[in-house]
Design a protein around this motif. Structure first.
Motif, short mmCIF file in Angstrom:
data_model
loop_
_atom_site.label_atom_id
_atom_site.label_comp_id
_atom_site.label_asym_id
_atom_site.label_seq_id
_atom_site.Cartn_x
_atom_site.Cartn_y
_atom_site.Cartn_z
N CYS A 1 -2.72 3.89 -8.76
CA CYS A 1 -3.68 2.79 -8.69
C CYS A 1 -4.18 2.68 -7.24
CB CYS A 1 -3.02 1.48 -9.13
SG CYS A 1 -4.17 0.11 -9.24
N HIS B 1 -7.85 -1.69 -7.10
CA HIS B 1 -7.09 -1.30 -8.29
C HIS B 1 -7.99 -0.54 -9.26
CE1 HIS B 1 -3.81 -4.31 -7.56
NE2 HIS B 1 -4.78 -4.92 -6.92
N HIS C 1 -3.49 -0.29 -4.36
CA HIS C 1 -2.26 -0.85 -4.91
C HIS C 1 -1.05 0.06 -4.61
CE1 HIS C 1 -0.45 -3.06 -8.67
NE2 HIS C 1 0.24 -3.27 -7.57
ZN LIG Z 1 -3.19 -1.96 -9.48
#
Ligand SMILES: [Zn+2]
Length: 243
Positions: free
Chosen positions: A162, A30, A151
């Motif tokens: 992300c 992330h 992500h």
């Molecule tokens: Zn994330």
């Protein structure tokens, strides 16, 4: 590559829950989209009732931990009806909240561009997580793009950025595979001496392992061969002097 200290930063407000007996199968990367300080205070805030991650890696290469690997962090939750939209085939096939079987790493920054210190730290951390899971559950997370995810591959609709367009996927996977290769090569090197030790042909197993890459003098090679021949003939080999 040096060793790193992991600083425990979880507090009584940090969000986590049970993995419900699920083993971690993936590592998810992330981006904070901000500073390490902002992320750190958010993960420790009494007003945060919605998110957390296991780890945070800063620009300086510091590693902070908020949730135990044994527990589930609130990092990549997905409603069941959104699971078919995931880019990751593994996530689609699991049909459960991805938080239950993932370990999440936050990175300081906005676009996914990491400092060299940060890259080295997250590289080490991926390896640490893999080792931890192997020791705890006997499960080996493969160091490939099916199991080292971003992500966005779990939630492409809400988390497309992300960990960001500049995240060094190619470099990370290449380095991770280099190291797992080195590790398995090393293991393979010991196979022969371990076998000969079990057969009673080598005595000092530790000593031989320490010299695993050194050349052997002729006298030692010949003594070993003599031992093997004598053993074959079921004769006493106790008069040899080689260890
Ligand atoms: Zn994330």
């Amino acid at each position: 590559m040096g060793s790193y200290q992991i600083e425990w930063r979880g507090n009584e407000f940090t969000n986590f829950s049970s993995r419900e007996e699920n083993i971690p199968l993936i590592i998810v990367n992330h981006i904070v989209d901000g500073t390490a300080e902002s992320c750190d205070s958010w993960f420790r805030s009494s007003t945060n009732k919605q998110s957390s991650a296991h780890f945070l890696v800063t620009f300086k290469g510091e590693i902070k931990q908020y949730v135990r690997i044994e527990d589930m962090a609130w990092a990549n939750g997905l409603k069941l009806y959104d699971i078919p939209k995931a880019e990751s085939a593994l996530v689609r096939s699991m049909k459960m909240n991805p938080n239950l079987y993932s370990v999440s790493i936050e990175h300081e920054g906005t676009t996914g561009q990491l400092t060299e210190e940060q890259f080295q730290a997250t590289l080490w951390l991926h390896r640490y997580i893999q080792d931890y899971i192997r020791n705890k559950w006997g499960h080996e997370i493969p160091m490939d793009r099916e199991h080292i995810l971003g992500h966005f591959e779990i939630d492409p609709l809400r988390k497309a950025n992300c960990p960001g367009k500049d995240f060094p996927w190619e470099k990370l996977i290449k380095e991770l595979q280099k190291k797992s290769q080195a590790k398995s090569e090393q293991k393979w090197r010991y196979e022969g001496v371990e076998f000969l030790h079990k057969q009673g042909i080598l005595n000092d197993l530790k000593g031989w392992k320490e010299k695993i890459c050194e050349p052997m003098p002729v006298w030692a090679v010949c003594l070993l061969m003599k031992r093997m021949i004598l053993k074959d003939e079921e004769k006493n080999i106790k008069t040899d002097t080689v260890n």
